[in-house]
Scaffold this active site. Structure first.
Site, PDB file in Angstrom:
ATOM      1  CG  ASP A 202      -1.982   0.988   1.248  1.00  0.00           C
ATOM      2  OD1 ASP A 202      -2.864   0.894   0.384  1.00  0.00           O
ATOM      3  OD2 ASP A 202      -1.961   1.892   2.104  1.00  0.00           O
ATOM      4  CG  ASP A 327      -8.177   2.960  -3.705  1.00  0.00           C
ATOM      5  OD1 ASP A 327      -9.000   2.804  -2.774  1.00  0.00           O
ATOM      6  OD2 ASP A 327      -6.977   2.644  -3.612  1.00  0.00           O
TER       7      ASP A 327
HETATM    8  C1  NOJ Z   1      -4.443   3.005  -0.752  1.00  0.00           C
HETATM    9  C2  NOJ Z   1      -5.575   2.051  -0.675  1.00  0.00           C
HETATM   10  O1  NOJ Z   1      -5.740   1.418  -1.904  1.00  0.00           O
HETATM   11  C3  NOJ Z   1      -6.792   2.842  -0.255  1.00  0.00           C
HETATM   12  O2  NOJ Z   1      -7.976   2.081  -0.346  1.00  0.00           O
HETATM   13  C4  NOJ Z   1      -6.565   3.347   1.133  1.00  0.00           C
HETATM   14  O3  NOJ Z   1      -7.630   4.167   1.530  1.00  0.00           O
HETATM   15  C5  NOJ Z   1      -5.261   4.149   1.219  1.00  0.00           C
HETATM   16  N1  NOJ Z   1      -4.176   3.497   0.558  1.00  0.00           N
HETATM   17  C6  NOJ Z   1      -4.847   4.343   2.634  1.00  0.00           C
HETATM   18  O4  NOJ Z   1      -4.341   3.134   3.140  1.00  0.00           O
END
Ligand code: NOJ
Length: 533
Positions: A202, A327
């Protein structure tokens, strides 16, 4: 035969958002038992690896991306025993398992943070990013949170601020502290020893912040619709040169095991993105390439982007492509269901590792979310800008039964209205469905090394058609993709005849091709050139 490529190079990765994939215990939220129950489907589809978004204990402020224990499973998803069973059953089907690792920040409920915030002289005082207030008592600098507002939160106990790139419930770890590095590598080791095949890391480009905490500059392209978190450029809180040193430590750990990999989540321009392959291959195996998510759906723009990406790759850098994730709005909603077929062919025939997002293979679309149904903290913090991620996280549509076969209880997010028609069972019955197209494309990659590992060469045709050659040994395949709603006549010039190996409509297979080829509206084809049908 000696394998020349690793599984993460010639294979296909499938992302599972576990809350939404399959609910095994009927509490309305997906879980590990649910994933296990659907492994046969994934094996039928032909994917090689699953990446599972976070399943660790978490208060769920950011739905699992706020981890309170890196070496356990959230009871909502099951237990370590359930995980071991899933891993064993996946491996028995030759499916690799990639875990989502969240090293940039913990949950504010993680015992490390509880300890760190308890005083200024506890052993973990430097495990997070603490700074004194500015002289006026305000935040130490202008850094913003990606989820809105300042990136700094005041803590009365320490009379200091801590930095959080995301929610205030997600304090950033201090990766300059070797103890933090050791602890996080231990957590990775825990899962590697259990047998996981890799990690999706991440926000890996966030791990190291500027040591002098310099102020971020204003973003000259900012406009309110972007969300106020984009008012400044993230110059000093992301993509710092020292990040590559900590990535190298992770790489060394992975390399001490057999055939493991990591794919890094990185939203950066191509010239910065490719630096994450690391010098001499000491970086991540794959820095996620999100270009197809961010750009206009235009044949020539995409061709240019592909060519530039190919040219920017370091000699050891293996490419990869992504159409969607948890996302970003779903591909079928972004470009329409007709172009979604062209997108599938593009994703699975470009050079490099493709990552599929669950549900995209049946054409799932974003689900409209009413204000009272909002779950995503990003939408709660910055409402109405279209930033919310609930629409693309709706439950998988398995069949036309109650709750789309996802659960017997009301799911945590609403199910799409179209589920009686758009679901796995219906798509499996319809031989011309998008699902069958995905499956055939995946099968073709196994049959034709030119598609999985061959070279790439862009091909000039009309403005609306993107064409390229994929070649390997004596295999020569031509991919032609019509990005428009009109028929397009493609002049194949001196190319010797061949035949259509696959068309996006699944109707022209075996058709001989010579001289010119008429592409239907929204049609893509793979042509085997210089071969007899
Ligand atoms: C990226 C992740 O894909 C997303 O879903 C998350 O909110 C943020 N990082 C924070 O961890």
């Amino acid at each position: 035969m000696l394998r020349k490529h690793h599984w993460w190079q010639d294979g296909v990765v499938y992302q599972i958002y576990p809350r939404s994939f399959m609910d095994g215990n009927n509490d309305g939220v997906g879980d590990l038992a649910g994933i296990r129950a659907r492994l046969d489907y994934l094996a039928w589809l032909g994917v090689d690896a699953i990446w599972i978004s976070p399943i660790y204990p978490s208060p769920m402020s950011d739905f699992g991306y706020d981890v309170s224990d890196y070496t356990d499973i959230h009871p909502l998803f099951g237990s370590l025993a359930d995980f071991d069973a899933l891993l064993a059953e996946a491996h028995a089907r030759r499916l690799r398992v990639i875990l989502d690792f969240v090293p940039n920040h913990t949950s504010d409920q993680h015992p490390w943070f509880t300890e760190s915030r308890s005083s200024r002289d506890n052993p973990k005082r430097d495990w997070f990013i603490w700074r004194d207030p500015a002289p006026d008592g305000g935040p130490p600098n202008n850094w913003l949170s990606n989820f809105g507002g300042s990136g700094w939160e005041y803590d009365a106990q320490r009379d200091q601020y801590y930095y959080h790139a995301f929610l205030k419930e997600q304090p950033d770890l201090n990766w300059r502290n070797p103890q933090v590095q050791d602890a996080m590598l231990d957590a990775m080791r825990f899962w590697l020893d259990r047998g996981v095949d890799g990690f999706r890391i991440d926000v890996i480009w966030h791990l190291i912040k500027d040591k002098d905490f310099r102020e971020n500059p204003v973003n000259p392209e900012y406009h309110a619709q972007m969300g106020e978190h984009r008012r400044l450029l993230a110059t000093y809180n992301t993509d710092r040169p020292e990040v590559h040193d900590v990535i190298e430590r992770m790489r060394n750990l992975l390399d001490s095991y057999e055939d493991r990999m990591m794919v890094g989540e990185i939203y950066l321009p191509v010239e910065r993105l490719v630096t994450y392959y690391g010098t001499g291959g000491r970086g991540v195996h794959l820095p996620f390439n999100f270009q197809l998510i961010g750009m206009a759906w235009d044949a020539q723009l995409i061709r240019t982007a592909v060519d530039q990406y190919e040219a920017a790759l370091p000699p050891h850098g293996w490419p990869n492509w992504v159409l969607g994730n948890h996302d970003n709005h779903r591909i079928a909603s972004r470009i329409g269901v007709e172009q979604a077929r062209v997108a599938a062919m593009l994703l699975l025939t470009l050079r490099g590792t493709p990552t599929l997002y669950y549900g995209d293979e049946i054409g799932m679309r974003d689900v409209p979310i009413l204000p009272e149904q909002v779950q995503d903290p990003l939408e709660k913090n910055m409402p109405g800008l279209g930033l919310g991620r609930d629409p693309e996280r709706s439950p998988m549509q398995w069949d036309n039964s109650l709750h789309a076969g996802f659960s017997l209880s009301t799911p945590w997010l609403p199910i799409a209205d179209d589920y009686p028609q758009v679901n796995v069972a219906a798509a499996q019955r319809d031989k011309h469905s998008l699902l069958h197209l995905y499956r055939k494309l995946i099968l073709l990659r196994d049959e034709w090394p030119a598609l999985a590992v061959g070279s790439y060469r862009g091909f000039s045709t009309s403005d609306q058609v993107f064409g390229y050659l994929r070649e390997h040994d004596d295999q020569r395949l031509l991919v032609l993709l019509n990005f428009s709603a009109k028929q397009q006549l493609v002049d194949l010039g001196s190319m010797l005849g061949g035949y259509i190996l696959l068309s996006t409509g699944l109707v022209r297979e075996g058709e001989p091709v010579a001289g010119t080829l008429l592409l239907d509206a929204h049609e893509g084809v793979i042509v085997c050139t210089e071969c007899n049908g």
